[in-house]
Design a protein around this motif. Structure first.
Motif, mmCIF file in Angstrom:
data_model
loop_
_atom_site.group_PDB
_atom_site.id
_atom_site.type_symbol
_atom_site.label_atom_id
_atom_site.label_comp_id
_atom_site.label_asym_id
_atom_site.label_seq_id
_atom_site.Cartn_x
_atom_site.Cartn_y
_atom_site.Cartn_z
ATOM 1 N N GLN A 29 52.905 59.632 10.846
ATOM 2 C CA GLN A 29 54.276 59.161 11.084
ATOM 3 C C GLN A 29 54.729 59.319 12.532
ATOM 4 O OE1 GLN A 29 56.843 60.905 8.060
ATOM 5 N NE2 GLN A 29 56.408 59.177 6.712
ATOM 6 N N SER A 30 53.775 59.495 13.457
ATOM 7 C CA SER A 30 54.159 59.590 14.861
ATOM 8 C C SER A 30 54.597 58.233 15.396
ATOM 9 C CB SER A 30 53.007 60.130 15.705
ATOM 10 O OG SER A 30 51.914 59.252 15.641
ATOM 11 N N ASP A 31 54.197 57.150 14.727
ATOM 12 C CA ASP A 31 54.646 55.826 15.141
ATOM 13 C C ASP A 31 56.075 55.555 14.690
ATOM 14 O OD1 ASP A 31 53.807 55.957 12.509
ATOM 15 O OD2 ASP A 31 53.162 53.865 12.434
ATOM 16 N N ARG A 32 56.533 56.303 13.698
ATOM 17 C CA ARG A 32 57.865 56.088 13.143
ATOM 18 C C ARG A 32 58.937 56.831 13.931
ATOM 19 N NH1 ARG A 32 58.881 56.663 6.755
ATOM 20 N NH2 ARG A 32 57.378 54.961 6.838
ATOM 21 N N TYR A 33 58.591 58.031 14.431
ATOM 22 C CA TYR A 33 59.576 58.862 15.127
ATOM 23 C C TYR A 33 59.137 59.113 16.561
ATOM 24 C CZ TYR A 33 60.864 59.787 10.297
ATOM 25 O OH TYR A 33 61.227 59.647 8.987
ATOM 26 N N ALA A 34 60.073 58.883 17.503
ATOM 27 C CA ALA A 34 59.756 59.075 18.917
ATOM 28 C C ALA A 34 59.592 60.548 19.250
ATOM 29 C CB ALA A 34 60.851 58.470 19.789
ATOM 30 N N LYS A 35 60.239 61.426 18.473
ATOM 31 C CA LYS A 35 60.180 62.863 18.783
ATOM 32 C C LYS A 35 58.809 63.468 18.469
ATOM 33 C CE LYS A 35 62.200 63.964 14.297
ATOM 34 N NZ LYS A 35 63.375 64.449 13.600
ATOM 35 N N LEU A 36 58.008 62.785 17.647
ATOM 36 C CA LEU A 36 56.661 63.263 17.340
ATOM 37 C C LEU A 36 55.689 62.646 18.331
ATOM 38 C CD1 LEU A 36 56.511 62.861 13.461
ATOM 39 C CD2 LEU A 36 57.125 64.875 14.758
ATOM 40 N N SER A 37 54.955 63.484 19.043
ATOM 41 C CA SER A 37 53.991 62.906 19.974
ATOM 42 C C SER A 37 52.738 62.510 19.209
ATOM 43 C CB SER A 37 53.670 63.894 21.095
ATOM 44 O OG SER A 37 52.589 64.697 20.763
ATOM 45 N N LYS A 38 52.078 61.455 19.684
ATOM 46 C CA LYS A 38 50.921 60.915 18.973
ATOM 47 C C LYS A 38 49.741 61.878 18.966
ATOM 48 C CE LYS A 38 51.546 55.932 19.165
ATOM 49 N NZ LYS A 38 51.950 55.855 17.788
ATOM 50 N N SER A 39 49.581 62.617 20.056
ATOM 51 C CA SER A 39 48.366 63.421 20.195
ATOM 52 C C SER A 39 48.485 64.828 19.615
ATOM 53 C CB SER A 39 47.991 63.524 21.667
ATOM 54 O OG SER A 39 49.029 64.142 22.374
ATOM 55 N N SER A 40 49.702 65.266 19.236
ATOM 56 C CA SER A 40 49.828 66.642 18.730
ATOM 57 C C SER A 40 49.550 66.642 17.226
ATOM 58 C CB SER A 40 51.225 67.187 19.024
ATOM 59 O OG SER A 40 52.195 66.438 18.334
ATOM 60 N N TRP A 41 48.304 66.850 16.859
ATOM 61 C CA TRP A 41 47.887 66.788 15.464
ATOM 62 C C TRP A 41 48.502 67.906 14.650
ATOM 63 C CZ3 TRP A 41 46.209 64.155 11.589
ATOM 64 C CH2 TRP A 41 45.734 64.817 10.462
ATOM 65 N N ARG A 42 49.039 67.574 13.470
ATOM 66 C CA ARG A 42 49.475 68.544 12.467
ATOM 67 C C ARG A 42 48.918 68.082 11.138
ATOM 68 N NH1 ARG A 42 50.907 70.095 16.675
ATOM 69 N NH2 ARG A 42 52.760 71.254 17.282
ATOM 70 N N LYS A 43 48.466 69.010 10.344
ATOM 71 C CA LYS A 43 47.911 68.643 9.037
ATOM 72 C C LYS A 43 49.045 68.280 8.098
ATOM 73 C CE LYS A 43 45.012 70.392 5.307
ATOM 74 N NZ LYS A 43 44.165 69.229 5.178
ATOM 75 N N PRO A 44 48.957 67.132 7.416
ATOM 76 C CA PRO A 44 49.997 66.761 6.459
ATOM 77 C C PRO A 44 49.958 67.702 5.248
ATOM 78 C CG PRO A 44 48.576 64.898 6.959
ATOM 79 C CD PRO A 44 47.957 66.093 7.560
ATOM 80 N N LYS A 45 51.144 68.175 4.824
ATOM 81 C CA LYS A 45 51.194 69.153 3.733
ATOM 82 C C LYS A 45 51.885 68.613 2.482
ATOM 83 C CE LYS A 45 49.624 72.636 6.296
ATOM 84 N NZ LYS A 45 50.433 73.383 7.211
ATOM 85 N N GLY A 46 52.388 67.370 2.545
ATOM 86 C CA GLY A 46 53.174 66.849 1.421
ATOM 87 C C GLY A 46 52.351 66.656 0.157
ATOM 88 N N ILE A 47 52.993 66.801 -1.010
ATOM 89 C CA ILE A 47 52.258 66.696 -2.275
ATOM 90 C C ILE A 47 51.817 65.264 -2.544
ATOM 91 C CG2 ILE A 47 53.251 68.722 -3.359
ATOM 92 C CD1 ILE A 47 55.219 66.887 -4.816
ATOM 93 N N ARG A 93 49.648 60.351 1.638
ATOM 94 C CA ARG A 93 48.480 59.461 1.593
ATOM 95 C C ARG A 93 47.405 59.929 2.552
ATOM 96 N NH1 ARG A 93 51.549 53.952 2.910
ATOM 97 N NH2 ARG A 93 52.073 55.283 4.659
ATOM 98 N N VAL A 94 47.844 60.465 3.706
ATOM 99 C CA VAL A 94 46.874 60.909 4.698
ATOM 100 C C VAL A 94 46.143 62.150 4.192
ATOM 101 C CG1 VAL A 94 46.596 61.750 7.072
ATOM 102 C CG2 VAL A 94 48.235 59.949 6.581
ATOM 103 N N ARG A 95 46.881 63.106 3.614
ATOM 104 C CA ARG A 95 46.248 64.320 3.098
ATOM 105 C C ARG A 95 45.250 64.003 2.002
ATOM 106 N NH1 ARG A 95 46.565 67.239 -1.216
ATOM 107 N NH2 ARG A 95 48.369 66.140 -2.025
ATOM 108 N N ARG A 96 45.582 63.011 1.172
ATOM 109 C CA ARG A 96 44.680 62.638 0.057
ATOM 110 C C ARG A 96 43.584 61.667 0.500
ATOM 111 N NH1 ARG A 96 48.344 61.368 -5.111
ATOM 112 N NH2 ARG A 96 49.171 59.764 -3.750
ATOM 113 N N ARG A 97 43.549 61.357 1.802
ATOM 114 C CA ARG A 97 42.489 60.543 2.416
ATOM 115 C C ARG A 97 42.362 59.144 1.794
ATOM 116 N NH1 ARG A 97 39.557 64.165 5.601
ATOM 117 N NH2 ARG A 97 39.744 66.320 4.939
ATOM 118 N N PHE A 98 43.498 58.476 1.646
ATOM 119 C CA PHE A 98 43.452 57.110 1.136
ATOM 120 C C PHE A 98 42.860 56.178 2.191
ATOM 121 C CE2 PHE A 98 46.999 57.054 -2.314
ATOM 122 C CZ PHE A 98 46.343 58.077 -2.974
ATOM 123 N N LYS A 99 42.246 55.107 1.730
ATOM 124 C CA LYS A 99 41.649 54.129 2.626
ATOM 125 C C LYS A 99 42.721 53.468 3.493
ATOM 126 C CE LYS A 99 39.372 51.109 0.350
ATOM 127 N NZ LYS A 99 38.695 49.932 -0.226
#
Length: 168
Positions: free
Chosen positions: A56-74, A77-83
């Motif tokens: 979601q770094s493309d959605r919010y300007a306050k999130l930088s693209k390169s600062s990786w954080r692991k998604p924790k939401g239940i 889609r990214v955490r569950r590795r969807f295609k």
């Protein structure tokens, strides 16, 4: 072809002209441009060169693209590795054990704070290159560079604080 040769020659002459103002640094320290070469220089293969994009770094300007954080939401889609979603870092992308932490010239870095630490590299000059730590003063830095030249040890950042001292 003649045009390409002319362009290449002009590019080379430009590079030489840019380099000439710094010639006196080489003469002053008496550093030869051909320093030590590594014992072996394997081909370094990177499995992935792109940075991992934060979800979601493309959605919010306050999130930088390169600062990786692991998604924790239940339901993430990214955490569950969807295609089709962003890729997550994993051990799969690790470098080859033989070339891990290797610089493009084939050396491994060894951070040095003083001359005594530099002498630890005496038996490993074909494998390790010294890198002078950022908090080392210009005076100590000059001593380390001179000693490294005597021992024929490659120093990656030998010119770091030299120029600012020359200007003053």
């Amino acid at each position: 072809q003649w045009y390409q040769r002319r362009v290449r020659k002009q590019w080379y002459q430009r590079r030489v002209r840019e380099f000439q103002p710094f010639q006196h640094y080489f003469k002053r320290i008496n550093l030869s441009r051909e320093m030590v070469s590594p014992l072996v220089k394997p081909r370094i293969v990177k499995k992935r060169t792109k940075k991992f994009t934060r979800h979601q770094s493309d959605r919010y300007a306050k999130l930088s693209k390169s600062s990786w954080r692991k998604p924790k939401g239940i339901d993430s889609r990214v955490r569950r590795r969807f295609k089709g979603q962003y890729l997550m870092p994993s051990i799969v992308y690790g470098s080859d054990k033989n070339t891990r932490h290797m610089m493009p010239d084939g050396f491994l870095k060894f951070v040095v704070h003083n001359v005594a630490e530099l002498e630890l590299l005496l038996m490993h000059i074909k494998r390790y290159a010294a890198e002078i730590a950022a908090d080392v003063s210009a005076r100590k830095r000059k001593q380390i560079v001179e000693r490294a030249q005597q021992l024929n040890i490659k120093v990656t950042n030998w010119q770091a604080k030299l120029r600012s001292e020359e200007d003053n």
